[in-house]
Design an enzyme around this catalytic site. Structure first.
Site, PDB file in Angstrom:
ATOM      1  N   LYS A  90      45.220 -11.137 -11.104  1.00  0.00           N
ATOM      2  CA  LYS A  90      44.216 -10.880 -12.132  1.00  0.00           C
ATOM      3  C   LYS A  90      43.304  -9.719 -11.751  1.00  0.00           C
ATOM      4  CE  LYS A  90      39.897 -12.055 -12.976  1.00  0.00           C
ATOM      5  NZ  LYS A  90      38.740 -12.353 -12.350  1.00  0.00           N
ATOM      6  N   ASN A  91      42.854  -9.692 -10.501  1.00  0.00           N
ATOM      7  CA  ASN A  91      41.889  -8.656 -10.135  1.00  0.00           C
ATOM      8  C   ASN A  91      42.522  -7.272 -10.018  1.00  0.00           C
ATOM      9  OD1 ASN A  91      39.835 -10.460 -10.204  1.00  0.00           O
ATOM     10  ND2 ASN A  91      39.590 -10.655  -7.985  1.00  0.00           N
ATOM     11  N   ARG A 161      33.591  -9.364 -16.390  1.00  0.00           N
ATOM     12  CA  ARG A 161      32.975  -8.650 -15.287  1.00  0.00           C
ATOM     13  C   ARG A 161      33.672  -7.300 -15.121  1.00  0.00           C
ATOM     14  NH1 ARG A 161      28.832  -7.055 -12.302  1.00  0.00           N
ATOM     15  NH2 ARG A 161      29.441  -6.432 -10.219  1.00  0.00           N
ATOM     16  N   CYS A 185      31.481 -13.966 -14.200  1.00  0.00           N
ATOM     17  CA  CYS A 185      30.888 -15.114 -13.517  1.00  0.00           C
ATOM     18  C   CYS A 185      29.549 -14.756 -12.895  1.00  0.00           C
ATOM     19  CB  CYS A 185      31.850 -15.621 -12.453  1.00  0.00           C
ATOM     20  SG  CYS A 185      33.365 -16.293 -13.155  1.00  0.00           S
ATOM     21  N   ARG A 191      24.888  -9.120 -11.632  1.00  0.00           N
ATOM     22  CA  ARG A 191      25.695  -8.517 -10.565  1.00  0.00           C
ATOM     23  C   ARG A 191      25.481  -7.005 -10.579  1.00  0.00           C
ATOM     24  NH1 ARG A 191      31.229 -11.977 -11.144  1.00  0.00           N
ATOM     25  NH2 ARG A 191      32.077 -10.312  -9.887  1.00  0.00           N
ATOM     26  N   PRO A 192      25.038  -6.440  -9.434  1.00  0.00           N
ATOM     27  CA  PRO A 192      24.619  -5.033  -9.440  1.00  0.00           C
ATOM     28  C   PRO A 192      25.793  -4.063  -9.563  1.00  0.00           C
ATOM     29  CG  PRO A 192      24.542  -5.929  -7.216  1.00  0.00           C
ATOM     30  CD  PRO A 192      24.919  -7.065  -8.125  1.00  0.00           C
ATOM     31  N   ILE A 193      25.505  -2.861 -10.095  1.00  0.00           N
ATOM     32  CA  ILE A 193      26.534  -1.808 -10.147  1.00  0.00           C
ATOM     33  C   ILE A 193      25.973  -0.496  -9.579  1.00  0.00           C
ATOM     34  CG2 ILE A 193      27.868  -2.779 -12.060  1.00  0.00           C
ATOM     35  CD1 ILE A 193      26.515  -0.638 -13.872  1.00  0.00           C
ATOM     36  N   ASP A 194      24.936  -0.607  -8.738  1.00  0.00           N
ATOM     37  CA  ASP A 194      24.311   0.611  -8.206  1.00  0.00           C
ATOM     38  C   ASP A 194      25.292   1.477  -7.405  1.00  0.00           C
ATOM     39  OD1 ASP A 194      23.808  -1.861  -6.542  1.00  0.00           O
ATOM     40  OD2 ASP A 194      23.408  -0.322  -5.049  1.00  0.00           O
ATOM     41  N   GLN A 195      26.241   0.866  -6.710  1.00  0.00           N
ATOM     42  CA  GLN A 195      27.189   1.656  -5.924  1.00  0.00           C
ATOM     43  C   GLN A 195      28.201   2.379  -6.828  1.00  0.00           C
ATOM     44  OE1 GLN A 195      26.762   2.093  -2.522  1.00  0.00           O
ATOM     45  NE2 GLN A 195      24.907   1.014  -3.125  1.00  0.00           N
ATOM     46  N   ASP A 375      36.409 -15.505  -3.012  1.00  0.00           N
ATOM     47  CA  ASP A 375      36.999 -16.145  -4.190  1.00  0.00           C
ATOM     48  C   ASP A 375      37.820 -17.386  -3.843  1.00  0.00           C
ATOM     49  OD1 ASP A 375      35.803 -14.255  -5.711  1.00  0.00           O
ATOM     50  OD2 ASP A 375      37.626 -13.235  -6.359  1.00  0.00           O
ATOM     51  N   ARG A 467      40.177 -17.841 -17.605  1.00  0.00           N
ATOM     52  CA  ARG A 467      39.999 -16.402 -17.389  1.00  0.00           C
ATOM     53  C   ARG A 467      40.963 -15.898 -16.315  1.00  0.00           C
ATOM     54  NH1 ARG A 467      34.856 -15.009 -14.959  1.00  0.00           N
ATOM     55  NH2 ARG A 467      36.116 -13.177 -14.691  1.00  0.00           N
TER      56      ARG A 467
HETATM   57  C1  UD1 Z   1      35.290  -8.398  -7.192  1.00  0.00           C
HETATM   58  C2  UD1 Z   1      36.090  -9.530  -7.760  1.00  0.00           C
HETATM   59  C3  UD1 Z   1      35.373 -10.865  -7.492  1.00  0.00           C
HETATM   60  C4  UD1 Z   1      35.136 -11.019  -5.995  1.00  0.00           C
HETATM   61  C5  UD1 Z   1      34.439  -9.806  -5.429  1.00  0.00           C
HETATM   62  C6  UD1 Z   1      34.331  -9.844  -3.918  1.00  0.00           C
HETATM   63  C7  UD1 Z   1      37.128  -8.464  -9.660  1.00  0.00           C
HETATM   64  C8  UD1 Z   1      37.211  -8.335 -11.131  1.00  0.00           C
HETATM   65  N1  UD1 Z   1      36.208  -9.321  -9.198  1.00  0.00           N
HETATM   66  O1  UD1 Z   1      34.025  -8.410  -7.849  1.00  0.00           O
HETATM   67  O2  UD1 Z   1      36.203 -11.904  -7.959  1.00  0.00           O
HETATM   68  O3  UD1 Z   1      34.316 -12.151  -5.774  1.00  0.00           O
HETATM   69  O4  UD1 Z   1      35.147  -8.605  -5.776  1.00  0.00           O
HETATM   70  O5  UD1 Z   1      35.583  -9.945  -3.340  1.00  0.00           O
HETATM   71  O6  UD1 Z   1      37.887  -7.871  -8.926  1.00  0.00           O
HETATM   72  N2  UD1 Z   1      27.270  -4.990  -4.772  1.00  0.00           N
HETATM   73  C9  UD1 Z   1      26.149  -4.202  -4.771  1.00  0.00           C
HETATM   74  N3  UD1 Z   1      26.163  -3.078  -5.563  1.00  0.00           N
HETATM   75  C10 UD1 Z   1      27.223  -2.731  -6.319  1.00  0.00           C
HETATM   76  C11 UD1 Z   1      28.346  -3.554  -6.313  1.00  0.00           C
HETATM   77  C12 UD1 Z   1      28.362  -4.687  -5.530  1.00  0.00           C
HETATM   78  O7  UD1 Z   1      25.166  -4.468  -4.096  1.00  0.00           O
HETATM   79  O8  UD1 Z   1      27.169  -1.709  -6.994  1.00  0.00           O
HETATM   80  C13 UD1 Z   1      27.286  -6.209  -3.920  1.00  0.00           C
HETATM   81  C14 UD1 Z   1      27.438  -7.477  -4.735  1.00  0.00           C
HETATM   82  O9  UD1 Z   1      26.195  -7.969  -5.133  1.00  0.00           O
HETATM   83  C15 UD1 Z   1      28.140  -8.370  -3.737  1.00  0.00           C
HETATM   84  C16 UD1 Z   1      28.997  -7.425  -2.912  1.00  0.00           C
HETATM   85  O10 UD1 Z   1      28.459  -6.139  -3.132  1.00  0.00           O
HETATM   86  O11 UD1 Z   1      27.182  -8.970  -2.897  1.00  0.00           O
HETATM   87  C17 UD1 Z   1      30.471  -7.414  -3.283  1.00  0.00           C
HETATM   88  O12 UD1 Z   1      30.604  -7.130  -4.661  1.00  0.00           O
HETATM   89  P1  UD1 Z   1      31.917  -6.407  -5.237  1.00  0.00           P
HETATM   90  O13 UD1 Z   1      32.927  -6.286  -4.147  1.00  0.00           O
HETATM   91  O14 UD1 Z   1      31.498  -5.173  -5.932  1.00  0.00           O
HETATM   92  O15 UD1 Z   1      32.415  -7.459  -6.282  1.00  0.00           O
HETATM   93  P2  UD1 Z   1      33.058  -7.181  -7.705  1.00  0.00           P
HETATM   94  O16 UD1 Z   1      33.873  -5.923  -7.659  1.00  0.00           O
HETATM   95  O17 UD1 Z   1      32.060  -7.320  -8.763  1.00  0.00           O
END
Ligand code: UD1
Length: 498
Positions: A90-91, A161, A185, A191-195, A375, A467
């Site tokens: 899925k991911n 997501r 979820c 859930r942040p997207i700053d990166q 996960d 999902r």
């Molecule tokens: C993906 C997976 C999710 C899994 C996660 C970690 C998908 C669709 N989802 O989510 O199932 O739990 O990887 O393996 O593939 N973070 C920041 N800033 C950012 C992005 C992330 O601080 O811009 C932090 C998050 O809060 C979290 C950590 O980084 O603590 C990991 O997040 P990330 O690896 O980005 O998870 P997702 O890609 O959202």
């Protein structure tokens, strides 16, 4: 508001079908993703799917303001035995589908899991002008050449997501994107997207977030850049990889995530003509190309789905061969199961998990790959409720991923949570109860607990589970589990007072 068990209504035409989503072709192009169907005109007496020759009842048809609240009913305490075949990851597919937007040709994608996240994404692409054709239940053809739209449909986007991958893909193709903030979820706040934003800005885009939308624009095109990620982020790594594939020059992502689905996205893009190296290590190099062409690609097996069945054997006992896996991807999970007392045998594209003895307590910390996957934390947490002694889980990725604990306590589990740490004192048995799926993997944990528990467990809010798990009920039934999907109707139209 009234809740009704479907079985009470078998004679009512309006709720004739109790089947849930099954096939991509049942949904693609129909506009039916919601569980409320009231606005859709019928093509036949009971089916309102709008397909011209439909003869089946594909899904629950609900009149007025009724809502579908299906649940799983599990009669547990039976060991699992036999074989189960894992679906596509899925991911990986939720990034590959948006990636097709950047492809100037026809993409044929195989090993596609039929899960609701995929169905929603395909619908989003269609609404944006893509041609989507289901070749068979696990193969889909996507042609985005006719797409003329960099704006995504808001209502569908909020339910994913992975909607954020549309930003990278649209930036790559149109140099602009307008995408609703991701849903998905909830692991403790937004859930942040700053990166992701940091990466897009390094590539030359200006990004703003207003009124729940992410607006990104690179009026002078995208230019390769050096991006150091401050946190190891799966989503940011994949999103930057997407946008950089069609940028001018070379992009280097440092401190990149290494999950199998990152390698899979890179392999897909390379198969379409991209030039990406280093995926699976913490430094990824992307040399931008002018054009991606079409092609055929097969998605890797789902590491987490495989791990979920393995965790189910740990909780319920028995011996199961999990087929269509890449054993290397499972090593981080396998190591912990062996510590817990399982026998795990690696075959070419399968693993056999046997649990014959009581479970040992363990300590577990979730980490980015190749660490133990976050996960899989709830599923193994459910199994550890039945271990001898006290286990300790430390969540190393998300702020808050213990919402499922409250539900497990209803079943007799003894768990204390303090911040990112959960202390699980093993009990000799769990007992069936009404519980809910708080999110996708928490829902899987509830199913696992239900399979092991004495008595009947009802898992509500299963749309979360659907999902990410294809044919979960059928696959578990194939292993001898007593589990069924029951439709429940909530009728908003009937006031409580009546
Ligand atoms: C993906 C997976 C999710 C899994 C996660 C970690 C998908 C669709 N989802 O989510 O199932 O739990 O990887 O393996 O593939 N973070 C920041 N800033 C950012 C992005 C992330 O601080 O811009 C932090 C998050 O809060 C979290 C950590 O980084 O603590 C990991 O997040 P990330 O690896 O980005 O998870 P997702 O890609 O959202």
């Amino acid at each position: 508001m009234r809740r009704t068990d479907f079985r009470e209504f078998t004679s009512r035409k309006s709720i004739q079908s109790a089947r849930g989503p099954r096939k991509i072709e049942d949904f693609v192009g129909t506009g039916i993703i919601e569980t409320t169907f009231s606005k859709i005109k019928p093509c036949r007496s009971f089916c309102r799917c709008k397909r011209p020759h439909c003869t089946k009842n594909h899904h629950t048809i609900l009149p007025g303001r009724m809502r579908n609240l299906d649940k799983f009913v599990i009669r547990g305490n039976k060991p699992l035995c036999g074989e189960v075949t894992v679906s596509g990851a899925k991911n990986a597919i939720v990034a590959i589908i948006p990636a097709t937007i950047m492809v100037d040709g026809l993409c044929r994608i195989e090993n596609v899991p039929q899960v609701s996240d995929v169905i929603i994404q395909l619908e989003i692409l269609q609404q944006m002008g893509a041609r989507v054709r289901s070749v068979n239940p696990s193969t889909v053809e996507i042609d985005c050449r006719g797409m003329r739209n960099a704006r995504t449909p808001e209502d569908l986007m909020r339910r994913l997501r992975a909607s954020y991958y549309l930003i990278g893909a649209l930036l790559g193709r149109y140099h602009r994107a307008e995408v609703a903030m991701p849903g998905g979820c909830n692991f403790g706040g937004i859930r942040p997207i700053d990166q992701h934003v940091k990466g897009f800005e390094a590539l030359g885009a200006s990004v703003s977030i207003k009124n729940g939308f992410v607006y990104a624009e690179a009026s002078e095109g995208l230019k390769g850049a050096h991006v150091y990620l401050d946190v190891v982020s799966v989503g940011a790594t994949m999103n930057i990889m997407l946008a950089a594939s069609l940028a001018q020059g070379q992009t280097i992502i440092e401190n990149a995530a290494k999950e199998p689905h990152i390698v899979d996205l890179a392999n897909f893009l390379n198969a379409m003509g991209a030039d990406i190296s280093g995926a699976g290590t913490d430094v990824i190099k992307i040399r931008g190309v002018r054009r991606l062409k079409g092609g055929v690609y097969s998605v890797i097996p789902d590491q987490i789905e495989a791990g979920t069945y393995m965790a189910a054997v740990m909780a319920a006992g028995g011996s199961v061969t999990v087929r269509n896996v890449i054993p290397k991807h499972l090593e981080c999970i396998t190591a912990k199961l062996i510590e817990m007392g399982a026998q795990v045998e690696e075959l070419d594209d399968a693993v056999r998990v046997t649990r014959a003895q009581p479970l040992n307590k363990i300590s577990l910390k979730t980490l980015p790959y190749p660490g133990f996957p976050t996960d899989m934390q709830p599923q193994l947490g459910a199994a550890l409720c039945l271990a001898e002694g006290t286990s300790v889980i430390t969540e190393g990725v998300w702020e808050n991923r213990y919402r499922y604990v409250e539900e497990l306590r209803r079943m007799g589990a003894k768990i204390q949570v303090d911040g990112k740490v959960a202390i699980i004192e093993g009990v000799s048995e769990l007992t069936g109860a009404k519980v809910r799926a708080c999110d996708l993997r928490a829902g899987a944990a509830m199913v696992i607990a239900g399979l092991a528990a004495h008595g009947v467990t009802e898992v509500e809010e299963i749309s979360y589970i659907e999902r990410g798990y294809e044919n979960l009920v059928e696959k578990l039934q194939g292993l001898g589990a007593d589990i069924s999907r029951v439709t429940v109707i909530e009728d908003d139209a009937i006031p409580m007072a009546r």
